[in-house]
Design a protein around this motif. Structure first.
Motif, PDB file in Angstrom:
ATOM      1  N   PRO A   2      24.816  24.845  45.727  1.00 34.56           N
ATOM      2  CA  PRO A   2      26.007  25.602  46.133  1.00 34.56           C
ATOM      3  C   PRO A   2      27.223  25.510  45.207  1.00 34.56           C
ATOM      4  N   THR A  34      27.896  34.592  49.385  1.00 34.86           N
ATOM      5  CA  THR A  34      29.236  34.214  48.958  1.00 34.86           C
ATOM      6  C   THR A  34      30.084  35.454  48.649  1.00 34.86           C
ATOM      7  N   TYR A  61      25.931  30.140  39.465  1.00 31.06           N
ATOM      8  CA  TYR A  61      25.667  29.953  40.896  1.00 31.06           C
ATOM      9  C   TYR A  61      25.923  31.260  41.659  1.00 31.06           C
ATOM     10  N   VAL A 104      38.292  23.969  46.791  1.00 31.94           N
ATOM     11  CA  VAL A 104      39.677  23.788  46.369  1.00 31.94           C
ATOM     12  C   VAL A 104      40.582  23.162  47.438  1.00 31.94           C
ATOM     13  N   THR A 126      45.686  20.067  41.451  1.00 34.14           N
ATOM     14  CA  THR A 126      45.170  20.669  40.216  1.00 34.14           C
ATOM     15  C   THR A 126      45.022  22.182  40.359  1.00 34.14           C
ATOM     16  N   ARG A 141      37.568  27.514  34.106  1.00 28.15           N
ATOM     17  CA  ARG A 141      36.664  28.633  34.409  1.00 28.15           C
ATOM     18  C   ARG A 141      37.099  29.892  33.679  1.00 28.15           C
ATOM     19  N   GLU A 164      37.978  33.402  34.790  1.00 25.14           N
ATOM     20  CA  GLU A 164      38.242  34.184  36.003  1.00 25.14           C
ATOM     21  C   GLU A 164      39.626  34.806  35.885  1.00 25.14           C
TER      22      GLU A 164
HETATM   23  N1  USQ Z   1      40.495  25.968  41.896  1.00 24.93           N
HETATM   24  C1  USQ Z   1      41.698  25.439  41.453  1.00 24.93           C
HETATM   25  N2  USQ Z   1      41.828  24.081  41.435  1.00 24.93           N
HETATM   26  C2  USQ Z   1      40.839  23.240  41.838  1.00 24.93           C
HETATM   27  C3  USQ Z   1      39.626  23.786  42.287  1.00 24.93           C
HETATM   28  C4  USQ Z   1      39.486  25.156  42.293  1.00 24.93           C
HETATM   29  O1  USQ Z   1      42.631  26.159  41.093  1.00 24.93           O
HETATM   30  O2  USQ Z   1      41.034  22.019  41.776  1.00 24.93           O
HETATM   31  C5  USQ Z   1      40.331  27.439  41.969  1.00 24.93           C
HETATM   32  C6  USQ Z   1      39.104  27.968  41.259  1.00 24.93           C
HETATM   33  O3  USQ Z   1      39.375  28.189  39.880  1.00 24.93           O
HETATM   34  C7  USQ Z   1      38.833  29.236  42.050  1.00 24.93           C
HETATM   35  C8  USQ Z   1      39.288  28.905  43.455  1.00 24.93           C
HETATM   36  O4  USQ Z   1      40.130  27.768  43.334  1.00 24.93           O
HETATM   37  O5  USQ Z   1      39.612  30.284  41.569  1.00 24.93           O
HETATM   38  C9  USQ Z   1      38.160  28.585  44.410  1.00 24.93           C
HETATM   39  O6  USQ Z   1      37.406  27.529  43.838  1.00 24.93           O
HETATM   40  P1  USQ Z   1      36.408  26.628  44.709  1.00 24.93           P
HETATM   41  O7  USQ Z   1      35.917  25.530  43.825  1.00 24.93           O
HETATM   42  O8  USQ Z   1      37.027  26.264  45.991  1.00 24.93           O
HETATM   43  O9  USQ Z   1      35.279  27.685  45.075  1.00 24.93           O
HETATM   44  P2  USQ Z   1      34.032  28.264  44.279  1.00 24.93           P
HETATM   45  O10 USQ Z   1      33.715  27.519  43.049  1.00 24.93           O
HETATM   46  O11 USQ Z   1      34.245  29.723  44.112  1.00 24.93           O
HETATM   47  O12 USQ Z   1      32.838  28.008  45.261  1.00 24.93           O
HETATM   48  C10 USQ Z   1      33.012  27.668  46.652  1.00 24.93           C
HETATM   49  C11 USQ Z   1      31.730  27.040  47.148  1.00 24.93           C
HETATM   50  C12 USQ Z   1      30.614  28.071  47.064  1.00 24.93           C
HETATM   51  C13 USQ Z   1      31.029  29.329  47.815  1.00 24.93           C
HETATM   52  C14 USQ Z   1      32.338  29.866  47.266  1.00 24.93           C
HETATM   53  C15 USQ Z   1      32.886  31.054  48.004  1.00 24.93           C
HETATM   54  O13 USQ Z   1      31.408  25.883  46.381  1.00 24.93           O
HETATM   55  O14 USQ Z   1      29.416  27.524  47.586  1.00 24.93           O
HETATM   56  O15 USQ Z   1      30.039  30.312  47.679  1.00 24.93           O
HETATM   57  O16 USQ Z   1      33.336  28.814  47.384  1.00 24.93           O
HETATM   58  S1  USQ Z   1      33.748  32.157  46.941  1.00 24.93           S
HETATM   59  O17 USQ Z   1      34.747  31.396  46.181  1.00 24.93           O
HETATM   60  O18 USQ Z   1      34.366  33.169  47.746  1.00 24.93           O
HETATM   61  O19 USQ Z   1      32.778  32.693  46.019  1.00 24.93           O
END
Ligand code: USQ
Length: 382
Positions: free
Chosen positions: A100, A144, A181, A238, A253, A326, A328
């Motif tokens: 995930p 997702t 992923y 996050v 962060t 990342r 994005e």
């Molecule tokens: N982000 C930050 N700071 C952090 C961690 C993340 O700014 O310390 C940002 C990321 O760059 C991103 C956003 O927060 O723009 C969301 O990141 P995330 O790590 O919470 O989420 P993501 O990697 O996209 O994945 C998580 C789950 C995944 C699910 C997804 C839903 O791990 O299993 O499918 O959320 S979604 O994001 O809508 O695709």
């Protein structure tokens, strides 16, 4: 209902097992312990140690009286899965057994191959087992919101009506995932849609946004029943990360400019959404898609909310914009539809100040377990 949960040891899988068993379903879980093993191998231990699945099931039975059947093995092992299907005869399967974590999938070749193989073969095996044993069995797959990316138009719920040269057609909504992923989630969706058209299976794809939350009603009965709660750079999402950072006293962060907007939901709402999908199954041959989230926030919004809630509790919370590991968009349009689950009766939990306070207070109880060296991101997309 007889429900088989694939990935029953994960953040959402175990919580779902308790939730559904408490509501009268016969529940079996299967897991190969990938998440636990990877957390240990990569030195990203969760905030709280988690008993193994057999121990969790025994604990849950002791506190609630409800039973969960435990099977340890890989969904990628087809004979194992088929045996389990024949034995348990599920009416529905909830498929959480995919790798995930976006950062994990971007670490290197080995992790990319594992993510691709695990996520697609597990889904393919599930489809074949359903066809072989009971084509009526409803597949509920956790997808997702990230499959859509961040297009400059409204995101619809799964499909898009297109008018082209005077004719109209309904397509799956175009996909532009932002990590390997997320790409596998787009690919498994295409595969499920194909088999719905070809073998008349019934599927609900729950395109879920990032989930937050450290406990559920069921897990509050004993902290050892809580979900695997990671706050590290690979497995932590996050908001969960920000809560731990606030308690640890390290800066929040925010990656890049922090305008990245996503649709969020509480772990308790994930449970309710899965239950609603099970109670109102897709039709035979239908590939149904719901966008599963409650509210949209930018990363900056989340950081500001955590800072405000933390300061009310006397924590010193600072926010730091760090280079984005990342690839994005950091400022973008975002307006996804999400009416399907609401129309089935979802009563959402919102990210109120009270909710934030409760989560921060829970994390505070485990402050001594926080390893601050796990917080700063170490996996870059390029
Ligand atoms: N982000 C930050 N700071 C952090 C961690 C993340 O700014 O310390 C940002 C990321 O760059 C991103 C956003 O927060 O723009 C969301 O990141 P995330 O790590 O919470 O989420 P993501 O990697 O996209 O994945 C998580 C789950 C995944 C699910 C997804 C839903 O791990 O299993 O499918 O959320 S979604 O994001 O809508 O695709």
């Amino acid at each position: 209902m007889r429900v088989l949960i694939l990935g029953g040891d994960g953040y959402l899988g175990w919580a779902t097992a308790m939730y559904l068993s408490r509501r009268g379903s016969a529940v079996a879980v299967v897991d190969n312990y990938f998440r636990r093993c990877a957390s240990t191998e990569l030195n990203r231990e969760p905030l709280l140690p988690i008993p193994n699945l057999h121990q969790r099931a025994a604990l849950w039975e002791a506190v609630s009286g409800f039973k969960v059947d435990v099977h340890i093995g890989s969904v990628c092992d087809y004979p194992f899965l088929l045996d389990l299907f024949r034995q348990f005869q599920p009416d529905a399967v909830v498929h959480y057994a995919e790798q995930p974590a976006a950062p994990y999938s971007m670490m290197g070749h080995k992790e990319a191959v594992f993510t691709l193989t695990n996520n697609l073969v597990s889904t393919l095996n599930l489809i074949h087992a359903v066809k072989e044993v009971n084509r009526d069995c409803h597949i509920v797959k956790l997808g997702t919101m990230g499959v859509y990316g961040t297009p400059n138009i409204d995101i619809e719920e799964g499909y898009l009506e297109v008018e082209h040269k005077g004719r109209r057609h309904r397509f799956l909504y175009p996909k532009a995932p932002g990590s390997l992923y997320h790409l596998t989630k787009a690919q498994d969706g295409d595969m499920l849609y194909f088999y719905c058209r070809t073998w008349d299976i019934r599927v609900t794809d729950l395109n879920q946004g990032p989930v937050y939350g450290i406990d559920t009603e069921e897990s509050r009965q004993d902290e050892r029943l809580g979900p695997i709660f990671n706050y590290d750079d690979i497995f932590g999402t996050v908001l969960n990360r920000f809560l731990v950072q606030a308690v640890a006293g390290t800066p929040l962060t925010v990656y890049g400019q922090g305008g990245q907007t996503r649709g969020y939901l509480n772990i308790m709402d994930t449970m309710a959404c899965v239950e609603l999908a099970l109670l109102h199954p897709a039709e035979t041959g239908q590939y149904r898609v719901f966008n599963q989230f409650v509210e949209t926030f930018s990363v900056n919004d989340l950081a500001n909310k955590v800072k405000a809630a933390g300061e009310k509790l006397g924590l010193q919370v600072t926010i730091q914009n760090i280079p984005n590991p990342r690839r994005e968009a950091e400022e973008h349009y975002y307006n996804p539809a999400h009416t399907g689950l609401l129309s089935l009766g979802l009563k959402p939990h919102f990210l109120t100040a009270e909710m934030m306070r409760g989560m921060l207070q829970t994390v505070q109880k485990y402050k001594d377990n926080i390893n601050s060296s796990l917080i700063y991101p170490k996996v870059a997309w390029q």
